[in-house]
Design a protein around this motif. Structure first.
Motif, mmCIF file in Angstrom:
data_model
loop_
_atom_site.group_PDB
_atom_site.id
_atom_site.type_symbol
_atom_site.label_atom_id
_atom_site.label_comp_id
_atom_site.label_asym_id
_atom_site.label_seq_id
_atom_site.Cartn_x
_atom_site.Cartn_y
_atom_site.Cartn_z
ATOM 1 N N LYS A 135 0.823 -1.210 0.000
ATOM 2 C CA LYS A 135 0.000 0.000 0.000
ATOM 3 C C LYS A 135 0.856 1.259 0.000
ATOM 4 O O LYS A 135 0.505 2.267 -0.588
ATOM 5 N N ASP A 136 1.982 1.196 0.681
ATOM 6 C CA ASP A 136 2.870 2.355 0.751
ATOM 7 C C ASP A 136 4.251 1.915 0.273
ATOM 8 O O ASP A 136 4.389 1.388 -0.817
ATOM 9 N N LYS A 137 5.253 2.101 1.078
ATOM 10 C CA LYS A 137 6.596 1.659 0.726
ATOM 11 C C LYS A 137 6.686 0.145 0.878
ATOM 12 O O LYS A 137 6.337 -0.400 1.926
ATOM 13 N N PRO A 138 7.161 -0.568 -0.151
ATOM 14 C CA PRO A 138 7.255 -2.030 -0.064
ATOM 15 C C PRO A 138 8.195 -2.475 1.052
ATOM 16 O O PRO A 138 9.276 -1.906 1.234
ATOM 17 N N ASN A 139 7.756 -3.474 1.807
ATOM 18 C CA ASN A 139 8.621 -4.060 2.825
ATOM 19 C C ASN A 139 9.632 -4.990 2.170
ATOM 20 O O ASN A 139 9.452 -5.432 1.034
ATOM 21 N N VAL A 140 10.690 -5.296 2.906
ATOM 22 C CA VAL A 140 11.709 -6.236 2.437
ATOM 23 C C VAL A 140 11.721 -7.430 3.381
ATOM 24 O O VAL A 140 11.859 -7.271 4.598
ATOM 25 N N ILE A 141 11.553 -8.614 2.819
ATOM 26 C CA ILE A 141 11.535 -9.853 3.593
ATOM 27 C C ILE A 141 12.927 -10.473 3.547
ATOM 28 O O ILE A 141 13.544 -10.541 2.480
ATOM 29 N N ALA A 142 13.417 -10.933 4.693
ATOM 30 C CA ALA A 142 14.779 -11.468 4.757
ATOM 31 C C ALA A 142 14.814 -12.880 5.329
ATOM 32 O O ALA A 142 14.047 -13.226 6.229
ATOM 33 N N ALA A 143 15.718 -13.690 4.786
ATOM 34 C CA ALA A 143 16.033 -15.019 5.321
ATOM 35 C C ALA A 143 17.529 -15.211 5.154
ATOM 36 O O ALA A 143 18.109 -14.754 4.164
ATOM 37 N N ALA A 144 18.179 -15.862 6.115
ATOM 38 C CA ALA A 144 19.639 -15.977 6.066
ATOM 39 C C ALA A 144 20.101 -17.314 6.632
ATOM 40 O O ALA A 144 19.339 -18.032 7.287
ATOM 41 N N THR A 145 21.366 -17.620 6.375
ATOM 42 C CA THR A 145 21.935 -18.885 6.839
ATOM 43 C C THR A 145 22.433 -18.814 8.272
ATOM 44 O O THR A 145 22.747 -19.842 8.864
ATOM 45 N N ASN A 146 22.523 -17.609 8.838
ATOM 46 C CA ASN A 146 22.926 -17.499 10.239
ATOM 47 C C ASN A 146 22.276 -16.274 10.879
ATOM 48 O O ASN A 146 21.883 -15.325 10.189
ATOM 49 N N SER A 147 22.153 -16.301 12.194
ATOM 50 C CA SER A 147 21.428 -15.259 12.926
ATOM 51 C C SER A 147 22.140 -13.906 12.880
ATOM 52 O O SER A 147 21.489 -12.858 12.859
ATOM 53 N N GLY A 203 11.648 -8.137 -2.060
ATOM 54 C CA GLY A 203 10.840 -6.929 -1.980
ATOM 55 C C GLY A 203 9.382 -7.210 -2.295
ATOM 56 O O GLY A 203 9.075 -7.942 -3.242
ATOM 57 N N GLU A 204 8.471 -6.667 -1.493
ATOM 58 C CA GLU A 204 7.042 -6.829 -1.771
ATOM 59 C C GLU A 204 6.715 -6.213 -3.128
ATOM 60 O O GLU A 204 7.086 -5.072 -3.410
ATOM 61 N N THR A 205 6.011 -6.972 -3.966
ATOM 62 C CA THR A 205 5.753 -6.509 -5.321
ATOM 63 C C THR A 205 4.441 -7.063 -5.851
ATOM 64 O O THR A 205 3.960 -8.102 -5.389
ATOM 65 N N ARG A 206 3.876 -6.371 -6.829
ATOM 66 C CA ARG A 206 2.656 -6.857 -7.480
ATOM 67 C C ARG A 206 2.936 -8.162 -8.211
ATOM 68 O O ARG A 206 2.078 -9.013 -8.329
ATOM 69 N N GLY A 207 4.125 -8.262 -8.778
ATOM 70 C CA GLY A 207 4.530 -9.514 -9.401
ATOM 71 C C GLY A 207 4.307 -9.610 -10.892
ATOM 72 O O GLY A 207 4.911 -10.449 -11.550
ATOM 73 N N TYR A 208 3.450 -8.761 -11.464
ATOM 74 C CA TYR A 208 3.153 -8.898 -12.888
ATOM 75 C C TYR A 208 3.816 -7.825 -13.748
ATOM 76 O O TYR A 208 3.652 -7.825 -14.964
ATOM 77 N N LEU A 209 4.570 -6.913 -13.134
ATOM 78 C CA LEU A 209 5.288 -5.871 -13.868
ATOM 79 C C LEU A 209 6.623 -5.604 -13.185
ATOM 80 O O LEU A 209 6.767 -5.857 -11.986
ATOM 81 N N PRO A 210 7.622 -5.087 -13.919
ATOM 82 C CA PRO A 210 8.843 -4.630 -13.248
ATOM 83 C C PRO A 210 8.475 -3.615 -12.171
ATOM 84 O O PRO A 210 7.622 -2.749 -12.393
ATOM 85 N N ASP A 211 9.090 -3.732 -11.007
ATOM 86 C CA ASP A 211 8.673 -2.915 -9.865
ATOM 87 C C ASP A 211 9.868 -2.169 -9.267
ATOM 88 O O ASP A 211 10.522 -2.662 -8.343
ATOM 89 N N PRO A 212 10.170 -0.971 -9.774
ATOM 90 C CA PRO A 212 11.311 -0.205 -9.252
ATOM 91 C C PRO A 212 11.132 0.240 -7.803
ATOM 92 O O PRO A 212 12.115 0.465 -7.101
ATOM 93 N N ARG A 213 9.880 0.372 -7.335
ATOM 94 C CA ARG A 213 9.655 0.724 -5.925
ATOM 95 C C ARG A 213 10.156 -0.393 -5.023
ATOM 96 O O ARG A 213 10.818 -0.150 -4.005
ATOM 97 N N ALA A 214 9.843 -1.629 -5.391
ATOM 98 C CA ALA A 214 10.319 -2.777 -4.620
ATOM 99 C C ALA A 214 11.838 -2.880 -4.706
ATOM 100 O O ALA A 214 12.511 -3.173 -3.715
ATOM 101 N N ALA A 215 12.374 -2.622 -5.906
ATOM 102 C CA ALA A 215 13.828 -2.677 -6.094
ATOM 103 C C ALA A 215 14.532 -1.666 -5.198
ATOM 104 O O ALA A 215 15.566 -1.968 -4.592
ATOM 105 N N LYS A 216 13.959 -0.471 -5.094
ATOM 106 C CA LYS A 216 14.573 0.563 -4.262
ATOM 107 C C LYS A 216 14.587 0.148 -2.793
ATOM 108 O O LYS A 216 15.590 0.331 -2.090
ATOM 109 N N SER A 217 13.482 -0.427 -2.318
ATOM 110 C CA SER A 217 13.419 -0.877 -0.922
ATOM 111 C C SER A 217 14.486 -1.932 -0.638
ATOM 112 O O SER A 217 15.166 -1.892 0.389
ATOM 113 N N VAL A 218 14.635 -2.876 -1.573
ATOM 114 C CA VAL A 218 15.629 -3.937 -1.408
ATOM 115 C C VAL A 218 17.041 -3.352 -1.398
ATOM 116 O O VAL A 218 17.874 -3.718 -0.558
#
Length: 217
Positions: A90-102, A145-160
């Motif tokens: 709805k606003d600025k896309p969130n960034v989801i993270a997963a990693a191999t160590n804490s 990056g949270e994205t609509r998924g059906y188009l290139p999403d520079p807003r999501a890219a910027k958040s990431v």
């Protein structure tokens, strides 16, 4: 960053067509490694991008393994995979993270990323590289990056990229993305208007059909 091309990766698991340029020359689909020399510190960067994901399960594993082997050969200490997380922001896309160590995950959280939801799969090369990196004994993190998924999403890219530059302590100017964000928003607005018009036309057609009288003889 003006990174330089380092190597190409070709695979029979990429789609079976070629790219044709303006001069009529052709080339196979491929992945490309780039290298950027950090003149300020010792934290050099290597990038990998491709024309397409592998089209088979075996290909996904094979290419992920080749990328990791190439990284190990060049003494890469940290691997970061990037991708999209299908969710309308709805606003600025969130960034989801997963990693191999804490420790690595905490760096992402401090950079305002969010924990990946429990049992949420990371599909494709971005996820497999993360999983296989354990066997190569290389630390790795995935940022989505949270994205609509059906188009290139520079807003999501910027958040990431904002999270990534904090983790890597890089001074990267992201102002150039604003123009791309504006273009993307115009496209989305235009598509929404087309969809609204289609829905209205469908509703009008339904009403016309309801007005028709049917006879049984």
């Amino acid at each position: 960053l003006k990174a330089e091309k380092l190597a190409y990766l070709y695979s029979p698991h990429f789609p079976y067509f070629v790219h044709v340029n303006k001069k009529g020359s052709v080339r196979l689909l491929r992945g490309t490694f780039y290298f950027w020399k950090n003149k300020i510190s010792k934290s050099d960067l290597m990038f990998f991008t491709g024309d397409s994901q592998a089209q088979t399960i075996e290909g996904q594993y094979e290419i992920s393994d080749l990328v990791l082997d190439f990284a190990k050969k060049h003494n890469v200490k940290l691997i970061v995979t990037l991708g999209g997380y299908r969710m309308e922001a709805k606003d600025k896309p969130n960034v989801i993270a997963a990693a191999t160590n804490s420790e690595l995950l905490n760096k992402a959280l401090e950079a305002k990323a969010m924990l990946s939801p429990l049992e949420s799969p990371i599909v494709g090369t971005a996820g497999l590289i993360l999983g296989l990196s354990r066997f190569k004994k290389v630390s790795a993190i995935c940022l989505l990056g949270e994205t609509r998924g059906y188009l290139p999403d520079p807003r999501a890219a910027k958040s990431v990229l904002e999270v990534l530059r904090t983790i890597l302590n890089l001074d990267v100017d992201l102002a150039g993305l604003e123009e791309e964000i504006a273009k993307a928003e115009k496209i989305v607005t235009r598509l929404q208007k087309i969809e609204e018009k289609r829905i209205l036309q469908t509703e009008e057609m339904r009403k016309e059909e309801d007005k028709k009288v049917s006879y049984i003889s």
